[in-house]
Design an enzyme around this catalytic site. Structure first.
Site, PDB file in Angstrom:
ATOM      1  N   LYS A 139       0.840  -1.213   0.000  1.00 28.31           N
ATOM      2  CA  LYS A 139       0.000   0.000   0.000  1.00 28.31           C
ATOM      3  C   LYS A 139       0.874   1.263   0.000  1.00 28.31           C
ATOM      4  O   LYS A 139       0.618   2.193  -0.751  1.00 28.31           O
ATOM      5  CB  LYS A 139      -0.922   0.045   1.232  1.00 28.31           C
ATOM      6  CG  LYS A 139      -1.946  -1.083   1.296  1.00 28.31           C
ATOM      7  CD  LYS A 139      -2.963  -0.852   2.397  1.00 28.31           C
ATOM      8  CE  LYS A 139      -2.392  -0.850   3.792  1.00 28.31           C
ATOM      9  NZ  LYS A 139      -1.924  -2.128   4.338  1.00 28.31           N
ATOM     10  N   ARG A 159     -10.131   0.552   8.375  1.00 26.83           N
ATOM     11  CA  ARG A 159      -9.606  -0.776   8.706  1.00 26.83           C
ATOM     12  C   ARG A 159     -10.695  -1.679   9.253  1.00 26.83           C
ATOM     13  O   ARG A 159     -10.461  -2.861   9.479  1.00 26.83           O
ATOM     14  CB  ARG A 159      -8.525  -0.605   9.759  1.00 26.83           C
ATOM     15  CG  ARG A 159      -7.227  -1.328   9.465  1.00 26.83           C
ATOM     16  CD  ARG A 159      -6.243  -1.004  10.551  1.00 26.83           C
ATOM     17  NE  ARG A 159      -4.985  -1.662  10.365  1.00 26.83           N
ATOM     18  CZ  ARG A 159      -3.963  -1.196   9.658  1.00 26.83           C
ATOM     19  NH1 ARG A 159      -4.067  -0.069   9.015  1.00 26.83           N
ATOM     20  NH2 ARG A 159      -2.847  -1.884   9.584  1.00 26.83           N
ATOM     21  N   ARG A 192      11.129  -5.841   5.190  1.00 22.63           N
ATOM     22  CA  ARG A 192      10.895  -4.398   5.015  1.00 22.63           C
ATOM     23  C   ARG A 192      11.899  -3.534   5.786  1.00 22.63           C
ATOM     24  O   ARG A 192      12.175  -3.781   6.954  1.00 22.63           O
ATOM     25  CB  ARG A 192       9.467  -4.050   5.448  1.00 22.63           C
ATOM     26  CG  ARG A 192       9.158  -2.575   5.361  1.00 22.63           C
ATOM     27  CD  ARG A 192       7.705  -2.282   5.193  1.00 22.63           C
ATOM     28  NE  ARG A 192       6.877  -2.745   6.298  1.00 22.63           N
ATOM     29  CZ  ARG A 192       5.555  -2.641   6.298  1.00 22.63           C
ATOM     30  NH1 ARG A 192       4.930  -2.142   5.258  1.00 22.63           N
ATOM     31  NH2 ARG A 192       4.860  -3.081   7.319  1.00 22.63           N
ATOM     32  N   ARG A 222      10.779  -1.504  11.315  1.00 20.96           N
ATOM     33  CA  ARG A 222       9.692  -1.115  12.210  1.00 20.96           C
ATOM     34  C   ARG A 222       9.594  -2.116  13.362  1.00 20.96           C
ATOM     35  O   ARG A 222       9.829  -3.309  13.154  1.00 20.96           O
ATOM     36  CB  ARG A 222       8.366  -1.122  11.429  1.00 20.96           C
ATOM     37  CG  ARG A 222       8.085   0.190  10.746  1.00 20.96           C
ATOM     38  CD  ARG A 222       6.914   0.149   9.817  1.00 20.96           C
ATOM     39  NE  ARG A 222       5.736  -0.558  10.279  1.00 20.96           N
ATOM     40  CZ  ARG A 222       4.611  -0.646   9.579  1.00 20.96           C
ATOM     41  NH1 ARG A 222       4.521  -0.066   8.403  1.00 20.96           N
ATOM     42  NH2 ARG A 222       3.581  -1.313  10.046  1.00 20.96           N
ATOM     43  N   ARG A 245      -1.209  -9.012  13.480  1.00 19.61           N
ATOM     44  CA  ARG A 245      -1.727  -8.013  12.532  1.00 19.61           C
ATOM     45  C   ARG A 245      -2.488  -8.710  11.405  1.00 19.61           C
ATOM     46  O   ARG A 245      -3.524  -8.221  10.947  1.00 19.61           O
ATOM     47  CB  ARG A 245      -0.572  -7.186  11.945  1.00 19.61           C
ATOM     48  CG  ARG A 245      -0.055  -6.157  12.929  1.00 19.61           C
ATOM     49  CD  ARG A 245       1.359  -5.728  12.620  1.00 19.61           C
ATOM     50  NE  ARG A 245       1.504  -5.113  11.316  1.00 19.61           N
ATOM     51  CZ  ARG A 245       2.655  -5.056  10.639  1.00 19.61           C
ATOM     52  NH1 ARG A 245       3.744  -5.581  11.135  1.00 19.61           N
ATOM     53  NH2 ARG A 245       2.697  -4.494   9.466  1.00 19.61           N
TER      54      ARG A 245
HETATM   55  P1  ADP Z   1       0.518  -2.335   7.781  1.00 23.07           P
HETATM   56  O1  ADP Z   1      -0.486  -2.012   6.741  1.00 23.07           O
HETATM   57  O2  ADP Z   1       1.861  -2.673   7.216  1.00 23.07           O
HETATM   58  O3  ADP Z   1       0.019  -3.334   8.775  1.00 23.07           O
HETATM   59  P2  ADP Z   1       0.226   0.348   8.916  1.00 23.07           P
HETATM   60  O4  ADP Z   1       1.390   1.270   8.860  1.00 23.07           O
HETATM   61  O5  ADP Z   1      -0.948   0.620   8.034  1.00 23.07           O
HETATM   62  O6  ADP Z   1       0.818  -1.102   8.716  1.00 23.07           O
HETATM   63  O7  ADP Z   1      -0.342   0.286  10.428  1.00 23.07           O
HETATM   64  C1  ADP Z   1       0.504   0.037  11.525  1.00 23.07           C
HETATM   65  C2  ADP Z   1      -0.328  -0.069  12.802  1.00 23.07           C
HETATM   66  O8  ADP Z   1      -1.042   1.186  13.020  1.00 23.07           O
HETATM   67  C3  ADP Z   1      -1.438  -1.125  12.803  1.00 23.07           C
HETATM   68  O9  ADP Z   1      -0.941  -2.397  13.169  1.00 23.07           O
HETATM   69  C4  ADP Z   1      -2.394  -0.559  13.852  1.00 23.07           C
HETATM   70  O10 ADP Z   1      -1.865  -0.759  15.159  1.00 23.07           O
HETATM   71  C5  ADP Z   1      -2.330   0.945  13.620  1.00 23.07           C
HETATM   72  N1  ADP Z   1      -3.376   1.472  12.695  1.00 23.07           N
HETATM   73  C6  ADP Z   1      -3.134   1.983  11.446  1.00 23.07           C
HETATM   74  N2  ADP Z   1      -4.294   2.372  10.873  1.00 23.07           N
HETATM   75  C7  ADP Z   1      -5.284   2.108  11.776  1.00 23.07           C
HETATM   76  C8  ADP Z   1      -6.704   2.270  11.762  1.00 23.07           C
HETATM   77  N3  ADP Z   1      -7.350   2.777  10.691  1.00 23.07           N
HETATM   78  N4  ADP Z   1      -7.413   1.878  12.862  1.00 23.07           N
HETATM   79  C9  ADP Z   1      -6.794   1.370  13.932  1.00 23.07           C
HETATM   80  N5  ADP Z   1      -5.454   1.182  14.009  1.00 23.07           N
HETATM   81  C10 ADP Z   1      -4.690   1.538  12.953  1.00 23.07           C
END
Ligand code: ADP
Length: 216
Positions: free
Chosen positions: A14, A85, A124, A159, A170
């Protein structure tokens, strides 16, 4: 104003596709994960939750999002990476779309197997300065010099949540909460599915052909 929602498991590409879209069309890239990681620099609770892979509360997410959407760079359009999400976030987002006057709303699903998502997570690396994302195991995404950003020469870091245990949590949260969004957007007739395993440049060609139907 166009809203492009990217839906995918962790590390499916993404962020990479968002960066390509920003360069091609000048849209704003809104990554709730990046916004939260910035917040985590001064907020220990958020930092702890992120490192365990838990979802952050809707209150916090919507505060961050609404502030970000008011910025000038969103006027043409924006890419949502990591939001919505959950179906409840998607329902709330419908109200925001109306308020903002979004004329085109599309959702792009980057489909990738659990195995590939895990490989991409473990490999990553992120630039500590500009945030550019690399992957040490994928030839087309490797930095030219190991551990160093091609663009700003800063160190690449991993990360906290990019390890096998947190990945599993996740991924499970993704299956339980985010996967149902596909039906939600399919029913609205705005869902586009792409196989993310074909490589980042090919994925981007497909994305451009979709976005090009709505935006010149
Ligand atoms: P990835 O898509 O690689 O899992 P992101 O950078 O999108 O990682 O998200 C990292 C973390 O941020 C998630 O595991 C969650 O803890 C939090 N997070 C991100 N976006 C949301 C959201 N829309 N609602 C709740 N938690 C979120």
């Amino acid at each position: 104003m166009i809203s492009i929602i990217l839906i995918a498991p962790p590390a499916a590409g993404k962020g990479t596709q968002s960066e390509l879209l920003v360069n091609e069309y000048g849209f704003a890239h809104i990554s709730t994960g990046n916004l939260l990681r910035e917040m985590a620099l001064t907020d220990k609770n958020i930092s702890d939750m992120l490192s365990t892979g838990s979802l952050i509360s809707d209150d916090i997410i919507f505060n961050l999002l609404e502030d970000r959407l008011l910025k000038d760079d969103c006027k043409k359009g924006f890419i949502l990476d990591g939001f919505p999400r959950t179906v409840s976030q998607a329902l709330e987002y419908e109200k925001i779309i109306k308020r903002l006057g979004v004329h085109t709303n599309i959702a792009i699903y980057l489909d990738v197997s659990k195995e590939l998502a895990l490989d991409r997570t473990i490999g990553r690396l992120v630039c500590s300065k500009c945030g550019h994302v690399y992957n040490e195991f994928i030839a087309e995404s490797k930095p030219s010099v190991l551990g160093i950003c091609d663009y700003c020469n800063a160190f690449l870091i991993k990360r906290d949540d990019d390890n096998i245990n947190v990945f599993s949590k996740r991924y499970d949260l993704y299956c339980e909460n985010t996967y149902p969004l596909l039906d939600f957007y399919k029913e609205k007739g705005i869902l586009y599915k792409i196989d993310s395993g074909i490589g980042k440049d090919k994925v981007f060609e497909v994305i451009k052909s979709i976005v090009g139907d709505f935006y010149d």
